[in-house]
Motif scaffolding. Structure first.
Motif, short mmCIF file in Angstrom:
data_model
loop_
_atom_site.label_atom_id
_atom_site.label_comp_id
_atom_site.label_asym_id
_atom_site.label_seq_id
_atom_site.Cartn_x
_atom_site.Cartn_y
_atom_site.Cartn_z
N MET A 190 0.93 -1.28 -0.23
CA MET A 190 0.00 -0.01 0.05
C MET A 190 0.76 1.29 -0.03
SD MET A 190 -2.84 -1.38 -0.44
CE MET A 190 -3.63 0.27 -0.44
N ALA A 191 1.92 1.19 0.62
CA ALA A 191 2.83 2.33 0.90
C ALA A 191 3.36 2.86 -0.64
CB ALA A 191 4.00 2.32 1.77
N THR A 192 3.72 1.60 -1.55
CA THR A 192 4.41 1.76 -2.64
C THR A 192 3.25 2.36 -3.61
OG1 THR A 192 6.02 -0.05 -2.37
CG2 THR A 192 5.50 0.39 -4.69
N THR A 193 2.33 1.73 -3.35
CA THR A 193 1.08 2.01 -4.57
C THR A 193 0.53 3.43 -4.22
OG1 THR A 193 -0.58 0.89 -3.37
CG2 THR A 193 0.84 -0.27 -5.20
N ASP A 194 0.61 3.81 -2.91
CA ASP A 194 0.12 4.96 -2.54
C ASP A 194 1.06 6.25 -3.19
OD1 ASP A 194 -2.06 4.83 -0.81
OD2 ASP A 194 -1.05 4.86 1.03
N ARG A 195 2.24 5.74 -3.43
CA ARG A 195 3.29 6.80 -3.72
C ARG A 195 3.08 7.25 -5.37
NH1 ARG A 195 6.79 4.50 -0.03
NH2 ARG A 195 7.51 2.82 -1.58
N THR A 196 2.80 6.04 -5.90
CA THR A 196 2.50 5.96 -7.38
C THR A 196 1.19 6.78 -7.74
OG1 THR A 196 3.36 3.80 -7.93
CG2 THR A 196 1.92 4.53 -9.44
N ALA A 197 -0.10 6.48 -6.99
CA ALA A 197 -1.14 7.10 -7.04
C ALA A 197 -1.04 8.78 -6.94
CB ALA A 197 -2.27 6.79 -6.19
N SER A 198 -0.41 9.02 -5.82
CA SER A 198 0.06 10.59 -5.63
C SER A 198 0.79 11.14 -6.68
CB SER A 198 0.70 10.37 -4.25
OG SER A 198 -0.23 10.01 -3.24
N ALA A 199 1.86 10.43 -7.29
CA ALA A 199 2.44 10.88 -8.23
C ALA A 199 1.77 11.05 -9.74
CB ALA A 199 3.78 9.97 -8.61
N ALA A 200 0.74 10.25 -9.75
CA ALA A 200 0.07 10.29 -11.13
C ALA A 200 -0.94 11.45 -10.89
CB ALA A 200 -1.06 9.14 -11.06
N THR A 201 -1.58 11.77 -9.79
CA THR A 201 -2.44 13.12 -9.63
C THR A 201 -1.92 14.02 -9.55
OG1 THR A 201 -3.91 11.47 -8.09
CG2 THR A 201 -3.99 13.86 -7.96
N ARG A 202 -0.48 14.23 -8.82
CA ARG A 202 0.17 15.47 -8.92
C ARG A 202 0.79 15.74 -10.46
NH1 ARG A 202 3.41 13.94 -5.39
NH2 ARG A 202 5.12 13.30 -6.66
N GLY A 203 1.32 14.73 -11.07
CA GLY A 203 1.67 14.90 -12.21
C GLY A 203 0.75 15.32 -13.13
N ALA A 204 -0.42 14.83 -13.29
CA ALA A 204 -1.52 15.24 -14.28
C ALA A 204 -1.78 16.77 -14.14
CB ALA A 204 -2.60 14.22 -13.85
N VAL A 205 -1.74 17.25 -12.85
CA VAL A 205 -2.15 18.43 -12.61
C VAL A 205 -1.11 19.30 -12.94
CG1 VAL A 205 -2.37 20.40 -10.74
CG2 VAL A 205 -3.79 18.10 -10.47
N GLU A 206 0.24 18.91 -12.74
CA GLU A 206 1.30 19.82 -12.93
C GLU A 206 1.49 19.89 -14.53
OE1 GLU A 206 4.03 18.86 -9.26
OE2 GLU A 206 4.43 17.67 -11.18
N LEU A 207 1.06 18.67 -15.29
CA LEU A 207 0.91 18.96 -16.74
C LEU A 207 0.21 19.89 -17.30
CD1 LEU A 207 2.00 17.99 -19.57
CD2 LEU A 207 0.63 15.95 -19.13
N ALA A 208 -1.00 19.74 -17.06
CA ALA A 208 -2.08 20.67 -17.31
C ALA A 208 -1.87 22.22 -16.95
CB ALA A 208 -3.57 20.23 -16.46
N GLU A 209 -1.09 22.41 -15.84
CA GLU A 209 -0.95 23.74 -15.38
C GLU A 209 0.38 24.25 -16.72
OE1 GLU A 209 -1.17 23.98 -10.69
OE2 GLU A 209 0.57 23.19 -11.54
N ALA A 210 1.28 23.43 -16.79
CA ALA A 210 2.30 23.74 -17.78
C ALA A 210 1.75 23.84 -19.13
CB ALA A 210 3.22 22.65 -17.77
N VAL A 211 0.75 23.29 -19.42
CA VAL A 211 0.13 23.30 -21.02
C VAL A 211 -0.71 24.64 -21.04
CG1 VAL A 211 -1.42 22.19 -22.67
CG2 VAL A 211 0.29 20.87 -21.42
#
Length: 478
Positions: A381-402
């Motif tokens: 769960m710790a490993t996949t929590d990090r992946t899920a958080s990175a996906a959420t954060r990365g999607a927002v950061e990509l949208a902001e940059a675009v």
């Protein structure tokens, strides 16, 4: 409650999926098991289809874990019935599907589609508590007294039938108009009681609006939203169930808790020092959670205070135990022992924690394959929590940059949410330049900013970089 939204052009999230190593299709053997389970008849369990359950979720969700029915008890108090999708019924221990869910750990959500824990034939089909269909569920019945204190808990496998799929915005409109449907008509009353009890015991909730990216025709919306009152009330029912589950586990001396250390006294002291300059009233003897609950996080000074309060919420983890109760079994944000049992379609841990609770409630031994799984779950769960958080954060950061890529050099109004601690010079290291984190008024973007920044104040900032390839935006004080 949507605070504001801004249209962004079409965005390809494929690179983010590849970077995070997110799986695509399920292995053929796992998919076959899921399809067979979806077609199988429901088990012979208690028939509770007479109870008019409803679900309350985001409007576009189809992986529906929970259904609810609330009623008054004869003589006073309340009865909370909370039906949770019985995923264990559909996933054979030792099979290929179970193995694949261990590899995935949890559902990962991205704007262009989720990466589900279970195949869609189950997660959005036969196991989901969709309306007008009989479903296998684990039914929690929790009796409360007139003040919202738990007085009895029962647990059973049951067949249930949801009557309606409700969404947060529609439920909020119905609540504001005084026309909530009967199964959840008591939700505002019960939710308020449970919230008040939580604040009295020291619970802490950070009322920060969340950034999200939503599809909008051929483009995307960058959305900043905060939870409405009914969404908060709904969350209290899940917390109530998680605390009941934790009590069962602690009494039985086996289980899987969601834990977090209580706020460190020095962190509370630092937050108290920040309250005055930010104009936040903190009367003597008032718990942190009560102070935060009274703030309007759409205001810059309150938002900065809430951002500072995030320092209190560190160290969340899953804690497995068998025979020896953990030395620190509580979750500091809940201010009580708490377990994840209400989202088994989306989180692997909930499936096994629920099986522990069913066995303990019935006075049975916890099944050996469940007992063997418990110590392995925290790392997964710790490993996949990090992946899920990175996906959420990365999607927002990509949208902001675009969204901002063509606006480098422009200036914006922003609120200062956080200011960097100065880094001392010496030992060959240069001092850290002044800066911090700002939140733009429009579009709803958060980003790093250099310059002398007054915490909790509005400033003008200039966009110095917006790079979609690096998913990065940067500002300087104008």
């Amino acid at each position: 409650m949507v605070i504001r939204r801004v249209l962004a052009p079409r965005i390809d999230f494929g690179a983010l999926r590849r970077e995070l190593g997110l799986p695509e299709d399920f292995p053929a053997a796992a998919q076959r098991e899921a399809d067979a389970a979806a077609a199988a008849p429901l088990p012979a369990v208690a028939d509770r289809t007479d109870i008019p359950f409803v679900t309350v979720d985001p409007a576009t969700s189809r992986d529906l874990d929970q259904a609810m029915h609330l009623a008054r008890r004869p003589g006073g108090g309340f009865r909370v019935r909370y039906a949770i999708a019985d995923v264990f019924t559909h996933v054979r221990p030792g099979g290929e599907l179970e193995a694949e869910t261990w590899r995935r750990g949890q559902t990962v959500y991205l704007p262009d589609g989720n990466v589900p824990l279970h195949p869609h034939t189950l997660s959005e089909g036969a196991a989901s508590l969709l309306p007008d269909a009989d479903r296998a569920a684990v039914l929690w019945t929790i009796d409360l007294d007139a003040d919202g204190a738990t007085v009895a808990v029962t647990l059973e496998r049951a067949r249930v039938r949801s009557r309606a799929k409700l969404d947060y915005s529609g439920v909020q409109r119905d609540a504001d108009a005084g026309r909530l449907p009967e199964p959840i008509a008591l939700l505002p009353e019960i939710g308020a009681l449970l919230t008040a009890r939580g604040l009295r015991r020291g619970a802490i909730n950070l009322p920060l609006p969340e950034q999200d990216v939503e599809p909008d025709g051929d483009g995307w919306r960058l959305v900043l939203r905060g939870p409405g009152p009914m969404e908060e009330h709904n969350a209290q029912i899940s917390l109530l169930t998680g605390m009941a589950a934790a009590d069962l586990m602690l009494a039985g001396r086996i289980g899987l808790l969601r834990t977090m250390p209580p706020p460190r006294p020095e962190a509370v002291d630092r937050l108290r020092l920040a309250a005055g300059p930010l104009g936040v009233s903190w009367p003597a003897g008032t718990p942190v959670g009560a102070v935060l609950a009274g703030l309007d996080a759409s205001q810059p000074r309150a938002a900065a205070f809430v951002d500072q309060a995030a320092e209190l919420m560190r160290g969340a983890a899953y804690t497995a135990f068998d025979g020896q109760v953990p030395e620190q079994p509580e979750h500091g944000g809940v201010a009580a022992a708490y377990a994840h049992v209400t989202a088994p379609l989306r989180r692997l841990a909930d499936r096994y924690a629920t099986e522990v609770c069913l066995a303990l409630h019935d006075g049975r031994e916890v099944p050996e394959h469940v007992r063997a799984a418990l110590p392995k779950l925290p790392e997964v769960m710790a490993t996949t929590d990090r992946t899920a958080s990175a996906a959420t954060r990365g999607a927002v950061e990509l949208a902001e940059a675009v969204l901002l890529a063509h606006r480098v050099g422009e200036t914006f109004e922003a609120a200062v949410l956080d200011v960097d601690e100065p880094r001392p010079t010496g030992n060959g290291r240069a001092g850290r330049p002044p800066g911090g984190t700002v939140a733009l008024d429009e579009p709803p973007v958060r980003g790093r900013c250099t310059g002398d920044l007054p915490l909790g104040e509005r400033v003008r900032v200039r966009l110095t970089a917006a790079d979609p390839a690096q998913r990065k935006v940067a500002f300087e004080r104008a």
